[in-house]
Design a protein around this motif. Sequence first.
Motif, PDB file in Angstrom:
ATOM      1  N   VAL A 248       0.817  -1.248   0.043  1.00  0.00           N
ATOM      2  CA  VAL A 248       0.086  -0.006  -0.052  1.00  0.00           C
ATOM      3  C   VAL A 248       0.793   1.220  -0.092  1.00  0.00           C
ATOM      4  O   VAL A 248       0.511   2.144  -0.616  1.00  0.00           O
ATOM      5  CB  VAL A 248      -1.165  -0.056   1.277  1.00  0.00           C
ATOM      6  N   HIS A 249       1.949   1.227   0.847  1.00  0.00           N
ATOM      7  CA  HIS A 249       2.706   2.314   1.010  1.00  0.00           C
ATOM      8  C   HIS A 249       3.330   2.758  -0.484  1.00  0.00           C
ATOM      9  O   HIS A 249       3.581   3.901  -0.796  1.00  0.00           O
ATOM     10  CB  HIS A 249       3.907   2.106   1.893  1.00  0.00           C
ATOM     11  N   ASP A 250       3.985   1.675  -1.202  1.00  0.00           N
ATOM     12  CA  ASP A 250       4.453   2.228  -2.385  1.00  0.00           C
ATOM     13  C   ASP A 250       3.645   2.359  -3.586  1.00  0.00           C
ATOM     14  O   ASP A 250       4.055   2.621  -4.662  1.00  0.00           O
ATOM     15  CB  ASP A 250       5.384   0.906  -2.800  1.00  0.00           C
ATOM     16  N   GLN A 251       2.342   2.215  -3.231  1.00  0.00           N
ATOM     17  CA  GLN A 251       1.428   2.649  -4.311  1.00  0.00           C
ATOM     18  C   GLN A 251       1.254   4.173  -4.475  1.00  0.00           C
ATOM     19  O   GLN A 251       0.718   4.844  -5.401  1.00  0.00           O
ATOM     20  CB  GLN A 251       0.035   2.135  -4.105  1.00  0.00           C
ATOM     21  N   LEU A 252       1.477   5.017  -3.219  1.00  0.00           N
ATOM     22  CA  LEU A 252       1.217   6.586  -3.469  1.00  0.00           C
ATOM     23  C   LEU A 252       2.259   7.228  -4.346  1.00  0.00           C
ATOM     24  O   LEU A 252       3.340   6.787  -4.292  1.00  0.00           O
ATOM     25  CB  LEU A 252       1.589   6.973  -1.858  1.00  0.00           C
ATOM     26  N   PRO A 253       1.720   7.964  -5.079  1.00  0.00           N
ATOM     27  CA  PRO A 253       2.679   8.838  -6.016  1.00  0.00           C
ATOM     28  C   PRO A 253       3.244   9.711  -5.318  1.00  0.00           C
ATOM     29  O   PRO A 253       3.255  10.540  -4.229  1.00  0.00           O
ATOM     30  CB  PRO A 253       1.746   9.393  -7.044  1.00  0.00           C
ATOM     31  N   LYS A 254       4.756  10.075  -5.592  1.00  0.00           N
ATOM     32  CA  LYS A 254       5.573  10.774  -5.206  1.00  0.00           C
ATOM     33  C   LYS A 254       5.240  12.112  -5.446  1.00  0.00           C
ATOM     34  O   LYS A 254       4.609  12.582  -6.680  1.00  0.00           O
ATOM     35  CB  LYS A 254       7.150  10.504  -5.471  1.00  0.00           C
ATOM     36  N   PRO A 255       5.542  13.314  -4.442  1.00  0.00           N
ATOM     37  CA  PRO A 255       5.948  13.064  -3.227  1.00  0.00           C
ATOM     38  C   PRO A 255       4.795  12.620  -2.311  1.00  0.00           C
ATOM     39  O   PRO A 255       3.748  13.047  -2.429  1.00  0.00           O
ATOM     40  CB  PRO A 255       6.635  14.473  -2.829  1.00  0.00           C
ATOM     41  N   PHE A 256       5.193  11.764  -1.262  1.00  0.00           N
ATOM     42  CA  PHE A 256       4.309  11.381  -0.461  1.00  0.00           C
ATOM     43  C   PHE A 256       4.974  11.343   0.993  1.00  0.00           C
ATOM     44  O   PHE A 256       6.030  10.946   1.108  1.00  0.00           O
ATOM     45  CB  PHE A 256       3.370  10.197  -1.022  1.00  0.00           C
ATOM     46  N   ALA A 257       4.201  10.971   2.021  1.00  0.00           N
ATOM     47  CA  ALA A 257       4.530  10.875   3.503  1.00  0.00           C
ATOM     48  C   ALA A 257       3.714   9.981   4.087  1.00  0.00           C
ATOM     49  O   ALA A 257       2.564   9.709   3.705  1.00  0.00           O
ATOM     50  CB  ALA A 257       4.781  12.165   4.051  1.00  0.00           C
ATOM     51  N   THR A 258       4.041   9.438   5.455  1.00  0.00           N
ATOM     52  CA  THR A 258       3.386   8.741   6.245  1.00  0.00           C
ATOM     53  C   THR A 258       3.026   9.145   7.530  1.00  0.00           C
ATOM     54  O   THR A 258       4.095  10.105   7.917  1.00  0.00           O
ATOM     55  CB  THR A 258       3.955   7.293   6.310  1.00  0.00           C
ATOM     56  N   LEU A 259       1.904   8.780   8.088  1.00  0.00           N
ATOM     57  CA  LEU A 259       1.803   9.457   9.392  1.00  0.00           C
ATOM     58  C   LEU A 259       1.202   8.142  10.215  1.00  0.00           C
ATOM     59  O   LEU A 259       0.329   7.690   9.955  1.00  0.00           O
ATOM     60  CB  LEU A 259       0.835  10.518   9.435  1.00  0.00           C
ATOM     61  N   TRP A 260       1.724   8.041  11.384  1.00  0.00           N
ATOM     62  CA  TRP A 260       1.466   6.838  12.215  1.00  0.00           C
ATOM     63  C   TRP A 260       0.834   7.261  13.412  1.00  0.00           C
ATOM     64  O   TRP A 260       1.225   7.931  14.414  1.00  0.00           O
ATOM     65  CB  TRP A 260       2.653   5.880  12.518  1.00  0.00           C
ATOM     66  N   PHE A 261      -0.532   6.932  13.598  1.00  0.00           N
ATOM     67  CA  PHE A 261      -1.456   7.268  14.708  1.00  0.00           C
ATOM     68  C   PHE A 261      -1.667   6.103  15.585  1.00  0.00           C
ATOM     69  O   PHE A 261      -2.279   4.941  15.079  1.00  0.00           O
ATOM     70  CB  PHE A 261      -2.820   7.771  14.164  1.00  0.00           C
ATOM     71  N   HIS A 262      -1.341   5.792  16.815  1.00  0.00           N
ATOM     72  CA  HIS A 262      -1.403   4.878  17.732  1.00  0.00           C
ATOM     73  C   HIS A 262      -0.754   3.798  16.985  1.00  0.00           C
ATOM     74  O   HIS A 262      -1.333   2.708  16.938  1.00  0.00           O
ATOM     75  CB  HIS A 262      -2.904   4.541  17.928  1.00  0.00           C
TER      76      HIS A 262
ATOM     77  N   LEU B 152       2.002  17.923   7.291  1.00  0.00           N
ATOM     78  CA  LEU B 152       2.927  17.259   6.045  1.00  0.00           C
ATOM     79  C   LEU B 152       2.692  17.486   4.807  1.00  0.00           C
ATOM     80  O   LEU B 152       3.406  17.417   3.959  1.00  0.00           O
ATOM     81  CB  LEU B 152       2.473  15.595   6.546  1.00  0.00           C
ATOM     82  N   HIS B 153       1.251  17.636   4.406  1.00  0.00           N
ATOM     83  CA  HIS B 153       0.940  17.868   2.924  1.00  0.00           C
ATOM     84  C   HIS B 153       1.748  19.166   2.620  1.00  0.00           C
ATOM     85  O   HIS B 153       2.084  19.107   1.415  1.00  0.00           O
ATOM     86  CB  HIS B 153      -0.556  17.955   3.120  1.00  0.00           C
ATOM     87  N   ARG B 154       1.552  20.053   3.243  1.00  0.00           N
ATOM     88  CA  ARG B 154       2.169  21.454   2.862  1.00  0.00           C
ATOM     89  C   ARG B 154       3.796  21.337   3.024  1.00  0.00           C
ATOM     90  O   ARG B 154       4.173  21.896   1.768  1.00  0.00           O
ATOM     91  CB  ARG B 154       1.858  22.569   3.901  1.00  0.00           C
ATOM     92  N   GLU B 155       4.321  20.775   3.682  1.00  0.00           N
ATOM     93  CA  GLU B 155       5.646  20.451   3.369  1.00  0.00           C
ATOM     94  C   GLU B 155       6.120  19.812   2.338  1.00  0.00           C
ATOM     95  O   GLU B 155       7.276  19.924   1.609  1.00  0.00           O
ATOM     96  CB  GLU B 155       6.179  19.754   4.722  1.00  0.00           C
ATOM     97  N   LEU B 156       5.537  18.717   2.038  1.00  0.00           N
ATOM     98  CA  LEU B 156       5.734  17.865   0.828  1.00  0.00           C
ATOM     99  C   LEU B 156       5.528  18.712  -0.430  1.00  0.00           C
ATOM    100  O   LEU B 156       6.243  18.592  -1.422  1.00  0.00           O
ATOM    101  CB  LEU B 156       4.702  16.652   0.811  1.00  0.00           C
ATOM    102  N   MET B 157       4.197  19.379  -0.378  1.00  0.00           N
ATOM    103  CA  MET B 157       3.805  20.106  -1.817  1.00  0.00           C
ATOM    104  C   MET B 157       4.959  21.447  -2.001  1.00  0.00           C
ATOM    105  O   MET B 157       5.210  21.760  -3.055  1.00  0.00           O
ATOM    106  CB  MET B 157       2.484  20.736  -1.909  1.00  0.00           C
ATOM    107  N   SER B 158       5.515  22.086  -0.897  1.00  0.00           N
ATOM    108  CA  SER B 158       6.344  23.351  -1.018  1.00  0.00           C
ATOM    109  C   SER B 158       7.706  22.964  -1.129  1.00  0.00           C
ATOM    110  O   SER B 158       8.684  23.508  -1.376  1.00  0.00           O
ATOM    111  CB  SER B 158       6.030  23.997   0.342  1.00  0.00           C
TER     112      SER B 158
END
Length: 427
Positions: free
Chosen positions: A67-81, A107-113
């Motif tokens: 699943v992780h590798d299907q996201l298009p670059k640039p992307f990030a992960t966030l782990w909740f609990h 996370l989104h803004r840092e990725l896109m900028s």
Amino acid sequence: MAVNGLRLLAARSSVPVFPALGVHGEAALHRLALTPGIELVDSPRHASVLLVAGGVPPDHFEALRRVHDQLPKPFATLWFHSEPLPDLENATRIDDIEALPDALVTLHRELMSGQRGSSPRLLPDRPPNPWEGLGDDGHGGEGMMGGVPYGRPMAMNMNDDIRDGLTLDSLTFRLGPFLPALPPGMVVEITLQGDLIQTWSTQSTPYPQGLDPVFFATRERPVPIAELELARVRHHLHRLFHGLRLAGLEAASLHALRLARELTPNSSLDGLRRRLVHGGFFAILTAGRGVLDGEQARQLGGPVARAAGVEDDLRSRDANYRLLGFTPLCRQGGDTRSRWEQLLAEIEQSLQLACRAARDDVPTSEAGRVETPHGPWPGNQQPEKGRWFLDDLMPGLEWDEALACLASLDVAPVSEWPLTERKGRRT
């Protein structure tokens, strides 16, 4: 300048998030669905942030990497609990559900900028089905049919259609454990002919589902009936939210979720019921599909059993519930439509009970016997409880019928741990 302008626009856009739900991860989904600026997407290919919410067992790490590798670059992960995968030790983790929306936006803004680099790929960059140089013409195919041309298995007409006997192309594939249409943790192998399910094989059952702490407290001492019934309504509304999303009724699903969030003993289901009628929810549920017999329904218990005419409900043995006028509600159909109608009827009944009990602060009369939203507890809430009949129930249903049927069934076992409280919100 043009590139910087596009980055600025992307950073200000809604955050497309793909939620991969683990154990007790549904609270994050319910919180984010009502958060402006967060867009929950149904495919990782449409997301910029992968949210892993709740614990993921090690035997599903490989699926999570896919699943992780299907996201298009640039992307990030966030782990909740959730503990990040061993490959992502430096990933961001968060435990406060109130801080979750802002963390996703950041996370989104840092990725896109361009302030943050993309998460690394975790799997080798090679096709799961080797095909180059194979087959008659080097493209992986076998003559006119068969093989895995260009890495994708071909549909083959290997079986007669169980609906009308025609021989149609069939395609076998595996889904889960993070597909939003399935209960978290469930893995199934399916053979489709067109949109008709030919075979259904449950490979992994859903993760245990947490209950409100009040249900655990009821096992030890009498508790206020109003609190108990509101917790029951909240659980049922979350199930309804999921079913309505699958049906494409987004506005109605959010209505159910808002009602769950703002629930009081004086809440009413009238507005939601009108939305369901006008939106055609019951019109799309074909009668007589996904039928459980009495024994199957009894094994599952709860509203599912009562939708098939089984009157079992431990609340009827409680003296104070009887004083409030409680009697079990039942239907006779035992099909998908009956189960959704039963759920709505029980939500209305629980709201009425909560309203009556709140006036005089009526508690349960004794401890130990608990009718959970799933059914009696302790009872038949075992990890394998939903596996034994799905493989027989699903074949013959069209894909949308199967999803509606599955959503109407409470196949997840009850977790031995209650939902916890974080800053006044359930997580």
